[in-house]
Design an enzyme around this catalytic site. Structure first.
Site, PDB file in Angstrom:
ATOM      1  N   LYS A  52      43.654  55.645  35.740  1.00 32.90           N
ATOM      2  CA  LYS A  52      44.030  54.265  35.415  1.00 32.90           C
ATOM      3  C   LYS A  52      45.148  54.255  34.376  1.00 32.90           C
ATOM      4  O   LYS A  52      46.111  53.484  34.484  1.00 32.90           O
ATOM      5  CB  LYS A  52      42.812  53.495  34.876  1.00 32.90           C
ATOM      6  CG  LYS A  52      41.742  53.203  35.930  1.00 32.90           C
ATOM      7  CD  LYS A  52      40.464  52.620  35.292  1.00 32.90           C
ATOM      8  CE  LYS A  52      39.371  52.382  36.339  1.00 32.90           C
ATOM      9  NZ  LYS A  52      38.116  51.875  35.758  1.00 32.90           N
ATOM     10  N   GLN A  96      34.932  51.687  30.055  1.00 31.20           N
ATOM     11  CA  GLN A  96      34.508  52.317  31.305  1.00 31.20           C
ATOM     12  C   GLN A  96      32.993  52.413  31.394  1.00 31.20           C
ATOM     13  O   GLN A  96      32.329  52.865  30.451  1.00 31.20           O
ATOM     14  CB  GLN A  96      35.155  53.712  31.416  1.00 31.20           C
ATOM     15  CG  GLN A  96      34.884  54.430  32.723  1.00 31.20           C
ATOM     16  CD  GLN A  96      35.593  53.787  33.922  1.00 31.20           C
ATOM     17  OE1 GLN A  96      36.596  53.102  33.790  1.00 31.20           O
ATOM     18  NE2 GLN A  96      35.051  54.010  35.106  1.00 31.20           N
ATOM     19  N   ASP A 119      38.224  43.522  33.558  1.00 34.09           N
ATOM     20  CA  ASP A 119      37.198  44.055  34.454  1.00 34.09           C
ATOM     21  C   ASP A 119      36.385  42.946  35.113  1.00 34.09           C
ATOM     22  O   ASP A 119      35.653  43.202  36.080  1.00 34.09           O
ATOM     23  CB  ASP A 119      36.201  44.911  33.646  1.00 34.09           C
ATOM     24  CG  ASP A 119      36.413  46.402  33.837  1.00 34.09           C
ATOM     25  OD1 ASP A 119      36.829  46.804  34.938  1.00 34.09           O
ATOM     26  OD2 ASP A 119      36.130  47.143  32.882  1.00 34.09           O
TER      27      ASP A 119
HETATM   28  N1  GUN Z   1      32.818  52.106  36.462  1.00 34.77           N
HETATM   29  C1  GUN Z   1      32.871  52.065  37.810  1.00 34.77           C
HETATM   30  N2  GUN Z   1      33.717  51.075  38.209  1.00 34.77           N
HETATM   31  C2  GUN Z   1      34.207  50.497  37.091  1.00 34.77           C
HETATM   32  C3  GUN Z   1      35.132  49.441  36.845  1.00 34.77           C
HETATM   33  O1  GUN Z   1      35.669  48.794  37.759  1.00 34.77           O
HETATM   34  N3  GUN Z   1      35.375  49.171  35.543  1.00 34.77           N
HETATM   35  C4  GUN Z   1      34.784  49.828  34.531  1.00 34.77           C
HETATM   36  N4  GUN Z   1      35.071  49.463  33.274  1.00 34.77           N
HETATM   37  N5  GUN Z   1      33.919  50.809  34.708  1.00 34.77           N
HETATM   38  C5  GUN Z   1      33.641  51.146  35.990  1.00 34.77           C
END
Ligand code: GUN
Length: 293
Positions: A52, A96, A119
């Site tokens: 990311k 995350q 998110d």
């Molecule tokens: N863990 C798995 N998918 C995601 C996501 O889309 N965002 C975040 N912050 N953590 C994740």
């Protein structure tokens, strides 16, 4: 077989659109900023946050990754979030998941300023999605699946969709998105989960199946109607003695047997994964646009 949905190519289209919006922001003197928080050393999270951040840099989004030890007290994480909420250089904050116990995910996601919640995990944004309010942020993975379907010209209006899995990150928001009114949704959505009596019978009726339950190769060919569209959100590591590392990644779909029956199917990797990042960066640019209008 020509029935693959190329998630990398579609994510690339979205990145192109995002890059143009970044250029527009920069021309107004606004540098979009995205702050990543990773707690602990979950190997998958290390990889995801790394990907990311790399992509956000490529698009000209200013970003920083803050790694905290798994033993970080909740109060310390909340204090960091409060500081980032107040700092105008950060338009998006991403923490995350999963968070190591005893950190309380619900408390932590509620602490993020909803305007920086790229998110879409804050209860206000969850509620906006349920209400069909377009001002909220939609979670990146289900938002990415929706874009994949739209940009692959899958007919959604009136479609029977089965979502496998009821998680807060994918299953529930996916169902909400497809349930909305409008040409690009308006689906009849069935959500199947551990308590569902006969999952196969639901899947066999579906025009679109979205597998997000986290069970390796769960969706088998007899469960799929010929001509269905199949989206595989799963990422599961399974033992594989023939592999150098002793394991390999598989999705929630038994791809080799399901592909011949599907009208369209996502490969894995190269399907949903790149879309999650594309939607995250699009959300971040939107947060920057809204903060500086
Ligand atoms: N863990 C798995 N998918 C995601 C996501 O889309 N965002 C975040 N912050 N953590 C994740």
């Amino acid at each position: 077989m020509q029935n693959l949905i190329d998630g990398r190519a579609i994510a690339g289209q979205i990145h192109g659109e995002t890059a143009q919006r970044v250029a527009d922001l920069l021309s107004r003197g606004v540098v979009p900023g995205l702050y990543f928080i990773r707690v602990g050393e979950d190997p998958a999270s290390q990889v995801y946050v790394g990907m990311k951040e790399k992509k956000s840099r490529e698009l000209g989004i200013h970003s920083r990754t803050h790694v905290l030890p798994a033993s970080t007290p909740q109060a310390e994480l909340l204090a960091l979030i409060a500081q980032l909420n107040a700092d105008p250089q950060w338009h998006g904050i991403l923490i995350q998941a999963p968070l190591p116990p005893p950190l309380d995910q619900a408390v932590i996601y509620s602490a993020v300023d909803p305007r920086k919640d790229v998110d879409g995990f804050h209860p206000l944004n969850v509620g906006r999605l349920m209400l069909g309010d377009p001002d909220g942020f939609v979670p990146c993975t289900p938002g990415g699946v929706h874009e994949l379907l739209i940009r692959s010209d899958v007919r959604l209006d009136g479609a029977e969709v089965v979502v496998l899995g009821r998680g807060n990150i994918v299953g529930k928001p996916m169902a909400s998105i497809l349930l909305q009114k409008g040409r690009h949704a308006n689906c009849t959505v069935t959500v199947c989960h551990r308590g569902t009596r006969d999952i196969a019978s639901h899947c066999q009726r579906a025009d679109v199946i979205i597998a997000a339950l986290g069970v390796p190769e769960f969706l088998k060919a007899p469960m799929v109607r010929t001509g269905a569209v199949v989206i595989d959100v799963g990422v599961n590591r399974i033992p594989d003695p023939t592999s150098r590392t002793g394991s390999r990644l598989v999705g929630d779909v038994a791809f080799a047997e399901v592909q011949p029956k599907a009208a369209l199917i996502t490969p894995n990797p190269g399907g949903v994964g790149p879309m999650t990042i594309a939607l995250l960066l699009a959300n971040t640019v939107r947060a920057a646009e809204m903060a500086t209008r």
